[in-house]
Design an enzyme around this catalytic site. Structure first.
Site, PDB file in Angstrom:
ATOM      1  N   HIS A 108       0.817  -1.225   0.000  1.00  0.00           N
ATOM      2  CA  HIS A 108       0.000   0.000   0.000  1.00  0.00           C
ATOM      3  C   HIS A 108       0.854   1.280   0.000  1.00  0.00           C
ATOM      4  O   HIS A 108       0.321   2.363  -0.246  1.00  0.00           O
ATOM      5  CB  HIS A 108      -0.936   0.044   1.212  1.00  0.00           C
ATOM      6  N   ASP A 131      -5.129 -12.944   2.980  1.00  0.00           N
ATOM      7  CA  ASP A 131      -6.352 -12.440   3.599  1.00  0.00           C
ATOM      8  C   ASP A 131      -7.592 -12.643   2.728  1.00  0.00           C
ATOM      9  O   ASP A 131      -8.691 -12.243   3.096  1.00  0.00           O
ATOM     10  CB  ASP A 131      -6.211 -10.964   4.010  1.00  0.00           C
ATOM     11  N   HIS A 157      -6.639  -6.996  -0.667  1.00  0.00           N
ATOM     12  CA  HIS A 157      -6.724  -5.545  -0.891  1.00  0.00           C
ATOM     13  C   HIS A 157      -5.893  -5.173  -2.126  1.00  0.00           C
ATOM     14  O   HIS A 157      -4.812  -5.715  -2.330  1.00  0.00           O
ATOM     15  CB  HIS A 157      -6.179  -4.780   0.326  1.00  0.00           C
TER      16      HIS A 157
END
Length: 308
Positions: A124, A247, A162
Site C-alpha cells: 500500500h 487475507d 486488498h
C-alpha cells in the site's frame, strides 16, 4: 529446488499496539508452522541486510524518505491504520532489504527462488506516503533494484485481498514492470477498477481483476488460467515477484472472500509452471493475512509448492 527465505527477529519488534491486526504473532504462527514441516530444514535462511537509504529513492520520493527517516527510535503513526514503534524504522529497512538480498542470492546461484517472511508489509505504500500498515513498498523497491541491475522486464502479481495501490501507482507509467492485481472490489483502499490500465509508456501494463465479495477458488482459478498466466507468458519477464497476501482466505476477519487454504497452493503451481516455460525467477513477499491459523496454513501451502 533450493528455496531461500529472508527473516530477522527484528520484524517481531515492529510493535503496532495491542489490538492491531498486523501483529508480530502473524510471523510467529507462520514460523511455528514451517518449523514442523519436513522440508523447512532444507530451506536456505538469509539474514537480511538493511536497505541502504539511497535505494528508498528508487521508488519513493525525497519527501517520503525524509518523513520515514525521522521515525527512527520513535513511536507514533502515519495514519489511523499505520502505527510505528521504536524498532519500526529498522524492521522496515530490513523488510525492504530482504528482497534485494534474495535477488542477489538468486543471481549468484546460491538459491533458485525466494520468499521474504517480513513485516511491516509493503504494497500500500505509495511514492510519497506510508499507508495501510505499510511503511516502505518492499516489492516495488525490489523491482526497482532489479531494473538497476540490467533486468529489462519484471512482472508483479498481487493476490492480497486488498488492491496493491502503492505498487500500481509507483509503476503506473512504466513498460518495464507489468502489475497484475486480483482483489475484493469495491473495498479498501478503493482503487483497482478494471479501467486502471496504466498511462503513457505504461498503458496496458497494469491489469486489474476486481472480484466481488464472496469470490472463491473457482472464480480466482478461472482468472489465473484465462488471464494472469497468459499475460505473464506474453510479457516474458525475467523475474516474477508475488505480493502474497493470504487475507482472501474464507476465515480472514478483515475481508469477505471465500478462498480455501489449497487455493494458495494452486495459485503457486500455476505461476511456477508459467515461470518454467519462460525461465523466470520467482520471489514472494508476505503481505496480508490476519487469522493466525489460516495464515500459517496458507503460507505453508504456498511455500511447500515453492520448495518443490
Amino acid at each position: 529446488m533450493k528455496l531461500g527465505y529472508a527473516y530477522d527477529d527484528t520484524f517481531l519488534l515492529h510493535d503496532t499496539g495491542t489490538f492491531h491486526p498486523e501483529s508480530p504473532q502473524r510471523l510467529e504462527s507462520i514460523l511455528n508452522r514451517l518449523h514442523k514441516t519436513s522440508y523447512f530444514k532444507d530451506m536456505f535462511w538469509i539474514k537480511p541486510n538493511k536497505l541502504p537509504l539511497e535505494l528508498i529513492e528508487s521508488v519513493h520520493n525525497n519527501r517520503h524518505r525524509e518523513r520515514f527517516s525521522v521515525i527512527q527510535g520513535k513511536r507514533g503513526s502515519f495514519d489511523g491504520d499505520t502505527p510505528y514503534s521504536e524498532s519500526s524504522f529498522d524492521a522496515a529497512l530490513l523488510a525492504a532489504g530482504s528482497g534485494v538480498d534474495l535477488v542477489n542470492k538468486i543471481r549468484s546461484n546460491e538459491i533458485e527462488s525466494g520468499i521474504a517472511l517480513v513485516r511491516p508489509p509493503g504494497h500500500h505504500a505509495e511514492t510519497g506516503r506510508s499507508m495501510g500498515f505499510c511503511l516502505l513498498n518492499n516489492i516495488a523497491i525490489t523491482a526497482g533494484y532489479l531494473l538497476t541491475q540490467g533486468v529489462e522486464r519484471v512482472y508483479i502479481l498481487d493476490w492480497d485481498v486488498h488492491h496493491g495501490n502503492g505498487t500500481q501507482e509507483i509503476f503506473y507509467d512504466s513498460n518495464k514492470v507489468f502489475f497484475t492485481s486480483l482483489h475484493q472490489y469495491p473495498y479498501y483502499p478503493g482503487t483497482g477498477s478494471v479501467h486502471e490500465r496504466g498511462e503513457g509508456k505504461g498503458e496496458n501494463f497494469t491489469l486489474n481483476i476486481p472480484l466481488p465479495m464472496g469470490s472463491g477458488d473457482k472464480e480466482y482459478l478461472h482468472y489465473f488460467q484465462e488471464t494472469v498466466v497468459p499475460s505473464m507468458l506474453d510479457f516474458q519477464p525475467e523475474f516474477v515477484l508475488i505480493s502474497a497476501g493470504f487475507d482472501g482466505h474464507r476465515r480472514d476477519p478483515l475481508a469477505g472472500m471465500n478462498l480455501s487454504t489449497n487455493a494458495f497452493a494452486e495459485f503457486t503451481r500455476l505461476i511456477l509452471s508459467a515461470t518454467k516455460q519462460i525461465d523466470a525467477k520467482t520471489i514472494s513477499f508476505l503481505e496480508g493475512g490476519y487469522d493466525l491459523d489460516a495464515l500459517a496454513e496458507s503460507v505453508e501451502a504456498h511455500v511447500a509448492v515453492l520448495a518443490g
